[in-house]
Design a protein around this motif. Structure first.
Motif, mmCIF file in Angstrom:
data_model
loop_
_atom_site.group_PDB
_atom_site.id
_atom_site.type_symbol
_atom_site.label_atom_id
_atom_site.label_comp_id
_atom_site.label_asym_id
_atom_site.label_seq_id
_atom_site.Cartn_x
_atom_site.Cartn_y
_atom_site.Cartn_z
ATOM 1 N N LEU A 75 -6.862 -4.610 11.803
ATOM 2 C CA LEU A 75 -5.765 -5.080 12.652
ATOM 3 C C LEU A 75 -6.285 -5.687 13.942
ATOM 4 O O LEU A 75 -5.862 -6.786 14.342
ATOM 5 C CB LEU A 75 -4.816 -3.925 12.962
ATOM 6 C CG LEU A 75 -3.656 -4.237 13.913
ATOM 7 C CD1 LEU A 75 -2.774 -5.331 13.323
ATOM 8 C CD2 LEU A 75 -2.847 -2.980 14.205
ATOM 9 N N THR A 76 -7.204 -4.997 14.601
ATOM 10 C CA THR A 76 -7.716 -5.515 15.873
ATOM 11 C C THR A 76 -8.546 -6.784 15.671
ATOM 12 O O THR A 76 -8.530 -7.682 16.520
ATOM 13 C CB THR A 76 -8.551 -4.446 16.605
ATOM 14 O OG1 THR A 76 -9.629 -4.008 15.756
ATOM 15 C CG2 THR A 76 -7.688 -3.251 16.979
ATOM 16 N N ASN A 77 -9.255 -6.864 14.550
ATOM 17 C CA ASN A 77 -9.974 -8.101 14.229
ATOM 18 C C ASN A 77 -8.999 -9.265 14.073
ATOM 19 O O ASN A 77 -9.248 -10.375 14.555
ATOM 20 C CB ASN A 77 -10.782 -7.940 12.941
ATOM 21 C CG ASN A 77 -12.054 -7.138 13.136
ATOM 22 O OD1 ASN A 77 -12.442 -6.846 14.264
ATOM 23 N ND2 ASN A 77 -12.695 -6.765 12.041
ATOM 24 N N ALA A 78 -7.893 -8.994 13.385
ATOM 25 C CA ALA A 78 -6.880 -10.031 13.170
ATOM 26 C C ALA A 78 -6.284 -10.490 14.492
ATOM 27 O O ALA A 78 -6.063 -11.689 14.708
ATOM 28 C CB ALA A 78 -5.790 -9.509 12.245
ATOM 29 N N VAL A 79 -6.038 -9.538 15.387
ATOM 30 C CA VAL A 79 -5.490 -9.884 16.702
ATOM 31 C C VAL A 79 -6.446 -10.798 17.447
ATOM 32 O O VAL A 79 -6.032 -11.797 18.066
ATOM 33 C CB VAL A 79 -5.214 -8.607 17.533
ATOM 34 C CG1 VAL A 79 -4.907 -8.966 18.981
ATOM 35 C CG2 VAL A 79 -4.064 -7.819 16.926
ATOM 36 N N ILE A 189 1.240 -7.527 25.470
ATOM 37 C CA ILE A 189 0.033 -7.655 26.292
ATOM 38 C C ILE A 189 -0.824 -6.402 26.187
ATOM 39 O O ILE A 189 -2.055 -6.477 26.041
ATOM 40 C CB ILE A 189 0.412 -7.925 27.762
ATOM 41 C CG1 ILE A 189 1.083 -9.291 27.897
ATOM 42 C CG2 ILE A 189 -0.825 -7.855 28.660
ATOM 43 C CD1 ILE A 189 1.706 -9.528 29.257
ATOM 44 N N LEU A 190 -0.179 -5.238 26.267
ATOM 45 C CA LEU A 190 -0.908 -3.974 26.148
ATOM 46 C C LEU A 190 -1.584 -3.860 24.785
ATOM 47 O O LEU A 190 -2.743 -3.429 24.682
ATOM 48 C CB LEU A 190 0.053 -2.805 26.356
ATOM 49 C CG LEU A 190 -0.543 -1.397 26.206
ATOM 50 C CD1 LEU A 190 -1.633 -1.166 27.246
ATOM 51 C CD2 LEU A 190 0.545 -0.332 26.336
ATOM 52 N N GLY A 191 -0.873 -4.268 23.734
ATOM 53 C CA GLY A 191 -1.436 -4.196 22.385
ATOM 54 C C GLY A 191 -2.638 -5.104 22.223
ATOM 55 O O GLY A 191 -3.673 -4.695 21.671
ATOM 56 N N VAL A 192 -2.533 -6.336 22.712
ATOM 57 C CA VAL A 192 -3.652 -7.275 22.599
ATOM 58 C C VAL A 192 -4.829 -6.803 23.445
ATOM 59 O O VAL A 192 -5.977 -6.830 23.002
ATOM 60 C CB VAL A 192 -3.212 -8.691 23.033
ATOM 61 C CG1 VAL A 192 -4.420 -9.623 23.114
ATOM 62 C CG2 VAL A 192 -2.178 -9.252 22.068
ATOM 63 N N GLY A 193 -4.546 -6.359 24.660
ATOM 64 C CA GLY A 193 -5.618 -5.869 25.525
ATOM 65 C C GLY A 193 -6.351 -4.686 24.915
ATOM 66 O O GLY A 193 -7.591 -4.611 24.972
ATOM 67 N N THR A 194 -5.595 -3.765 24.343
ATOM 68 C CA THR A 194 -6.212 -2.603 23.685
ATOM 69 C C THR A 194 -7.057 -3.037 22.498
ATOM 70 O O THR A 194 -8.166 -2.527 22.280
ATOM 71 C CB THR A 194 -5.126 -1.614 23.223
ATOM 72 O OG1 THR A 194 -4.343 -1.206 24.343
ATOM 73 C CG2 THR A 194 -5.753 -0.392 22.562
ATOM 74 N N ALA A 195 -6.543 -4.002 21.720
ATOM 75 C CA ALA A 195 -7.290 -4.497 20.560
ATOM 76 C C ALA A 195 -8.627 -5.104 20.973
ATOM 77 O O ALA A 195 -9.645 -4.922 20.299
ATOM 78 C CB ALA A 195 -6.452 -5.533 19.813
ATOM 79 N N LEU A 196 -8.643 -5.799 22.101
ATOM 80 C CA LEU A 196 -9.888 -6.415 22.576
ATOM 81 C C LEU A 196 -10.932 -5.367 22.930
ATOM 82 O O LEU A 196 -12.128 -5.558 22.687
ATOM 83 C CB LEU A 196 -9.591 -7.288 23.801
ATOM 84 C CG LEU A 196 -8.658 -8.478 23.587
ATOM 85 C CD1 LEU A 196 -8.355 -9.165 24.906
ATOM 86 C CD2 LEU A 196 -9.255 -9.468 22.596
ATOM 87 N N VAL A 197 -10.479 -4.264 23.515
ATOM 88 C CA VAL A 197 -11.408 -3.183 23.868
ATOM 89 C C VAL A 197 -11.857 -2.447 22.612
ATOM 90 O O VAL A 197 -13.039 -2.081 22.480
ATOM 91 C CB VAL A 197 -10.750 -2.217 24.870
ATOM 92 C CG1 VAL A 197 -11.708 -1.069 25.218
ATOM 93 C CG2 VAL A 197 -10.357 -2.953 26.144
ATOM 94 N N VAL A 198 -10.942 -2.227 21.668
ATOM 95 C CA VAL A 198 -11.305 -1.576 20.406
ATOM 96 C C VAL A 198 -12.333 -2.421 19.659
ATOM 97 O O VAL A 198 -13.292 -1.891 19.077
ATOM 98 C CB VAL A 198 -10.054 -1.353 19.527
ATOM 99 C CG1 VAL A 198 -10.459 -0.869 18.133
ATOM 100 C CG2 VAL A 198 -9.119 -0.336 20.172
ATOM 101 N N ASP A 199 -12.163 -3.732 19.686
ATOM 102 C CA ASP A 199 -13.138 -4.623 19.038
ATOM 103 C C ASP A 199 -14.498 -4.564 19.718
ATOM 104 O O ASP A 199 -15.513 -4.935 19.129
ATOM 105 C CB ASP A 199 -12.642 -6.073 19.076
ATOM 106 C CG ASP A 199 -11.553 -6.341 18.049
ATOM 107 O OD1 ASP A 199 -11.476 -5.611 17.052
ATOM 108 O OD2 ASP A 199 -10.772 -7.287 18.261
ATOM 109 N N GLY A 200 -14.512 -4.132 20.975
ATOM 110 C CA GLY A 200 -15.762 -4.066 21.716
ATOM 111 C C GLY A 200 -16.204 -5.403 22.269
ATOM 112 O O GLY A 200 -17.379 -5.588 22.602
#
Length: 248
Positions: A75-79, A189-200
């Motif tokens: 999911l985070t990769n897709a984001v 915005i919170l979801g995308v921001g979190t995904a970016l951090v999860v992706d590293g």
């Protein structure tokens, strides 16, 4: 001659158009918008220069990146891929086309696109000046692939999403609609921001700086675009019409 668009024309168009009509409304509190943007821009730049070689929030990246596997990782990769520059540009063009089709007014659509583009693209200057390195993928549990080698601060992905949300909120005239759009947008915005951090691929500070940038620069971009560009175009059109009538 005033650079502001004809207020009676804007009121009529806004009432007939409804959706995002407030983008063309006369700007109130212009000085506050300009000063807020100035302070925000300087703050983002100064903080970036201070932390450009710092990894003070890298532990947060390591913690969240530990969940970058399975469905969460997919999911985070897709984001991340969805909000890459090329898809973001294509998405902006598509959304602008939708706005144009719904409003049937080129001025609303152009203001929508210009506000997003100016807010998002101007961030590249800060990236070039600060040039902060990305989180060290060798120290992450699940490194992102392919490795991102461009500057990390601020996040272009988060800036684009923030610019989109702020522009939509600015375009809604009804207070209730603004609140609903703002809440939904904040979650996005919170979801995308979190995904970016999860992706590293970004530090939390990168994301926060982008959100601040989007919130303060988008209103400034709209404030400049509407009276200067659109007002100037309208004024030129009126002058051409007047000159044509005088030649008859």
């Amino acid at each position: 001659m005033s650079l502001a668009p004809n207020s009676s024309e804007e009121s009529r168009l806004s009432a007939a158009r409804g959706l995002l009509g407030a983008l063309l409304a006369p700007t109130t509190h212009r000085a506050r918008i300009i000063w807020t943007a100035g302070v925000g821009i300087v703050l983002v730049l100064i903080v970036g220069l201070i932390i450009r070689t710092s990894r003070w929030d890298f532990a947060v990246v390591q913690f969240f990146n530990g969940y970058h596997h399975g469905a969460v990782g997919s999911l985070t990769n897709a984001v991340y891929m969805i909000f890459e520059p090329v898809p973001a540009i294509v998405g902006t063009v598509v959304l602008t086309g939708i706005v144009l089709a719904l409003t049937r007014n080129l001025r609303v659509a152009s203001t929508f696109a210009a506000t997003i583009a100016a807010t998002w693209l101007s961030l590249a200057v800060v990236k070039l000046i600060v040039h902060r390195l990305r989180p060290d993928s060798a120290l992450l549990p699940f490194p992102f692939s392919p490795a991102q080698v461009d500057a990390s601060y601020p996040s272009g992905h988060a800036a684009f999403v923030t610019a989109l949300v702020v522009t939509i909120v600015l375009g809604l005239a009804a207070r209730g609609s603004r609140w609903v759009a703002g809440i939904i947008g904040a979650l996005l915005i919170l979801g995308v921001g979190t995904a970016l951090v999860v992706d590293g691929v970004h530090f939390p500070s990168d994301v926060i700086a982008s959100i601040v940038w989007g919130i303060v620069v988008a209103p400034l971009a709209r404030t400049i675009w509407v009276p200067v560009v659109l007002g100037g175009l309208v004024g030129a059109r009126l002058r051409r019409g007047r000159d044509a009538r005088q030649l008859r």
